[in-house]
Design a protein around this motif. Structure first.
Motif, PDB file in Angstrom:
ATOM      1  N   PHE A  11      -0.428 -57.810  39.941  1.00 25.88           N
ATOM      2  CA  PHE A  11       0.441 -56.801  40.541  1.00 25.88           C
ATOM      3  C   PHE A  11       0.869 -55.747  39.522  1.00 25.88           C
ATOM      4  CE2 PHE A  11       1.209 -59.923  43.999  1.00 25.88           C
ATOM      5  CZ  PHE A  11       0.827 -59.094  45.046  1.00 25.88           C
ATOM      6  N   ILE A  12       1.114 -56.147  38.283  1.00 29.69           N
ATOM      7  CA  ILE A  12       1.444 -55.177  37.238  1.00 29.69           C
ATOM      8  C   ILE A  12       0.259 -54.244  37.000  1.00 29.69           C
ATOM      9  CG2 ILE A  12       1.923 -54.925  34.767  1.00 29.69           C
ATOM     10  CD1 ILE A  12       3.595 -57.494  34.971  1.00 29.69           C
ATOM     11  N   PHE A  13      -0.951 -54.793  36.946  1.00 27.41           N
ATOM     12  CA  PHE A  13      -2.147 -53.981  36.726  1.00 27.41           C
ATOM     13  C   PHE A  13      -2.383 -53.019  37.889  1.00 27.41           C
ATOM     14  CE2 PHE A  13      -6.780 -53.394  37.127  1.00 27.41           C
ATOM     15  CZ  PHE A  13      -7.011 -52.772  35.921  1.00 27.41           C
ATOM     16  N   VAL A  14      -2.255 -53.498  39.119  1.00 31.00           N
ATOM     17  CA  VAL A  14      -2.457 -52.632  40.290  1.00 31.00           C
ATOM     18  C   VAL A  14      -1.398 -51.533  40.321  1.00 31.00           C
ATOM     19  CG1 VAL A  14      -2.400 -52.579  42.817  1.00 31.00           C
ATOM     20  CG2 VAL A  14      -3.664 -54.364  41.648  1.00 31.00           C
ATOM     21  N   GLY A  15      -0.161 -51.873  40.013  1.00 25.92           N
ATOM     22  CA  GLY A  15       0.894 -50.865  39.950  1.00 25.92           C
ATOM     23  C   GLY A  15       0.609 -49.812  38.891  1.00 25.92           C
ATOM     24  N   PHE A  16       0.110 -50.255  37.742  1.00 27.06           N
ATOM     25  CA  PHE A  16      -0.222 -49.314  36.677  1.00 27.06           C
ATOM     26  C   PHE A  16      -1.373 -48.398  37.087  1.00 27.06           C
ATOM     27  CE2 PHE A  16      -2.289 -48.129  32.665  1.00 27.06           C
ATOM     28  CZ  PHE A  16      -1.216 -47.498  32.048  1.00 27.06           C
ATOM     29  N   LEU A  18      -2.127 -47.495  40.164  1.00 28.66           N
ATOM     30  CA  LEU A  18      -1.594 -46.550  41.145  1.00 28.66           C
ATOM     31  C   LEU A  18      -0.773 -45.454  40.473  1.00 28.66           C
ATOM     32  CD1 LEU A  18      -0.590 -48.955  44.041  1.00 28.66           C
ATOM     33  CD2 LEU A  18      -2.406 -47.249  44.072  1.00 28.66           C
ATOM     34  N   ILE A  19      -0.070 -45.794  39.412  1.00 24.10           N
ATOM     35  CA  ILE A  19       0.665 -44.777  38.654  1.00 24.10           C
ATOM     36  C   ILE A  19      -0.312 -43.807  37.990  1.00 24.10           C
ATOM     37  CG2 ILE A  19       2.163 -44.414  36.642  1.00 24.10           C
ATOM     38  CD1 ILE A  19       3.603 -47.020  37.466  1.00 24.10           C
ATOM     39  N   ALA A  20      -1.440 -44.315  37.512  1.00 24.87           N
ATOM     40  CA  ALA A  20      -2.457 -43.441  36.915  1.00 24.87           C
ATOM     41  C   ALA A  20      -3.042 -42.496  37.968  1.00 24.87           C
ATOM     42  CB  ALA A  20      -3.559 -44.278  36.274  1.00 24.87           C
ATOM     43  N   VAL A  21      -3.316 -43.003  39.174  1.00 27.11           N
ATOM     44  CA  VAL A  21      -3.806 -42.141  40.264  1.00 27.11           C
ATOM     45  C   VAL A  21      -2.752 -41.087  40.595  1.00 27.11           C
ATOM     46  CG1 VAL A  21      -4.402 -42.103  42.723  1.00 27.11           C
ATOM     47  CG2 VAL A  21      -5.402 -43.827  41.232  1.00 27.11           C
ATOM     48  N   PHE A  22      -1.492 -41.475  40.607  1.00 29.24           N
ATOM     49  CA  PHE A  22      -0.405 -40.534  40.857  1.00 29.24           C
ATOM     50  C   PHE A  22      -0.380 -39.420  39.809  1.00 29.24           C
ATOM     51  CE2 PHE A  22       3.964 -39.365  39.693  1.00 29.24           C
ATOM     52  CZ  PHE A  22       4.344 -38.710  40.851  1.00 29.24           C
ATOM     53  N   ILE A  61       4.469 -43.521  45.531  1.00 30.20           N
ATOM     54  CA  ILE A  61       5.488 -44.229  46.308  1.00 30.20           C
ATOM     55  C   ILE A  61       5.286 -45.737  46.220  1.00 30.20           C
ATOM     56  CG2 ILE A  61       6.293 -44.656  48.673  1.00 30.20           C
ATOM     57  CD1 ILE A  61       5.816 -41.663  49.200  1.00 30.20           C
ATOM     58  N   ILE A  62       4.044 -46.184  46.216  1.00 31.58           N
ATOM     59  CA  ILE A  62       3.758 -47.618  46.153  1.00 31.58           C
ATOM     60  C   ILE A  62       3.692 -48.111  44.711  1.00 31.58           C
ATOM     61  CG2 ILE A  62       2.031 -49.375  46.708  1.00 31.58           C
ATOM     62  CD1 ILE A  62       1.287 -47.588  49.124  1.00 31.58           C
ATOM     63  N   GLY A  63       3.117 -47.305  43.815  1.00 32.92           N
ATOM     64  CA  GLY A  63       2.837 -47.748  42.453  1.00 32.92           C
ATOM     65  C   GLY A  63       4.056 -47.978  41.586  1.00 32.92           C
ATOM     66  N   PHE A  64       5.005 -47.038  41.589  1.00 33.40           N
ATOM     67  CA  PHE A  64       6.173 -47.179  40.722  1.00 33.40           C
ATOM     68  C   PHE A  64       7.014 -48.413  41.069  1.00 33.40           C
ATOM     69  CE2 PHE A  64       5.475 -42.650  39.689  1.00 33.40           C
ATOM     70  CZ  PHE A  64       5.490 -42.759  38.310  1.00 33.40           C
ATOM     71  N   PRO A  65       7.389 -48.608  42.345  1.00 36.15           N
ATOM     72  CA  PRO A  65       8.163 -49.821  42.633  1.00 36.15           C
ATOM     73  C   PRO A  65       7.379 -51.109  42.390  1.00 36.15           C
ATOM     74  CG  PRO A  65       8.370 -48.264  44.431  1.00 36.15           C
ATOM     75  CD  PRO A  65       7.328 -47.732  43.517  1.00 36.15           C
ATOM     76  N   ILE A  69       8.992 -53.701  39.809  1.00 37.16           N
ATOM     77  CA  ILE A  69       9.436 -54.982  40.340  1.00 37.16           C
ATOM     78  C   ILE A  69       8.628 -56.129  39.732  1.00 37.16           C
ATOM     79  CG2 ILE A  69       9.530 -56.390  42.440  1.00 37.16           C
ATOM     80  CD1 ILE A  69      10.313 -53.781  43.924  1.00 37.16           C
ATOM     81  N   SER A  70       7.311 -55.956  39.639  1.00 35.94           N
ATOM     82  CA  SER A  70       6.473 -57.007  39.057  1.00 35.94           C
ATOM     83  C   SER A  70       6.807 -57.231  37.589  1.00 35.94           C
ATOM     84  CB  SER A  70       4.996 -56.641  39.190  1.00 35.94           C
ATOM     85  OG  SER A  70       4.639 -56.512  40.523  1.00 35.94           O
ATOM     86  N   LEU A  71       7.053 -56.158  36.865  1.00 34.73           N
ATOM     87  CA  LEU A  71       7.400 -56.279  35.450  1.00 34.73           C
ATOM     88  C   LEU A  71       8.751 -56.973  35.274  1.00 34.73           C
ATOM     89  CD1 LEU A  71       6.474 -55.522  32.585  1.00 34.73           C
ATOM     90  CD2 LEU A  71       7.786 -53.420  32.850  1.00 34.73           C
ATOM     91  N   ILE A  72       9.727 -56.596  36.069  1.00 33.48           N
ATOM     92  CA  ILE A  72      11.053 -57.220  35.970  1.00 33.48           C
ATOM     93  C   ILE A  72      10.986 -58.696  36.338  1.00 33.48           C
ATOM     94  CG2 ILE A  72      13.351 -57.250  37.017  1.00 33.48           C
ATOM     95  CD1 ILE A  72      13.125 -54.149  37.110  1.00 33.48           C
TER      96      ILE A  72
END
Length: 82
Positions: A11-16, A18-22, A61-65, A69-72
């Motif tokens: 989940f941390i990798f997928v979030g990261f 998505l942040i890169a795509v953003f 919108i999806i990537g940052f949270p 959340i996964s990191l925390i």
């Protein structure tokens, strides 16, 4: 490594990602020539940039949270184990 640690890492990798795509989509939508070469055309890169421009708002919108959340949660579980 337990299974819940692996899922948190995914989940941390997928979030990261998505942040890169953003970030790429935001920069490309503001300045379309920022990632393009003047003398060479790469159709795969053009398709990726087009994808990023089309999906940069939902990715942010999806990537940052998801990333935060996964990191925390991962840090909380790790501190709880120690």
């Amino acid at each position: 490594m337990r299974k819940d640690h692996k899922s948190a890492t995914v989940f941390i990798f997928v979030g990261f990602m998505l942040i890169a795509v953003f970030a790429i989509g935001l920069m490309t939508s503001r300045n379309p020539e920022v990632f393009r070469s003047r003398f060479r055309v790469d159709y795969t890169w053009e398709a990726f940039l087009h994808f990023c421009v089309d999906w940069w708002i939902p990715a942010g919108i999806i990537g940052f949270p998801m990333f935060l959340i996964s990191l925390i949660l991962s840090l909380w579980r790790e501190s709880k184990e120690k």
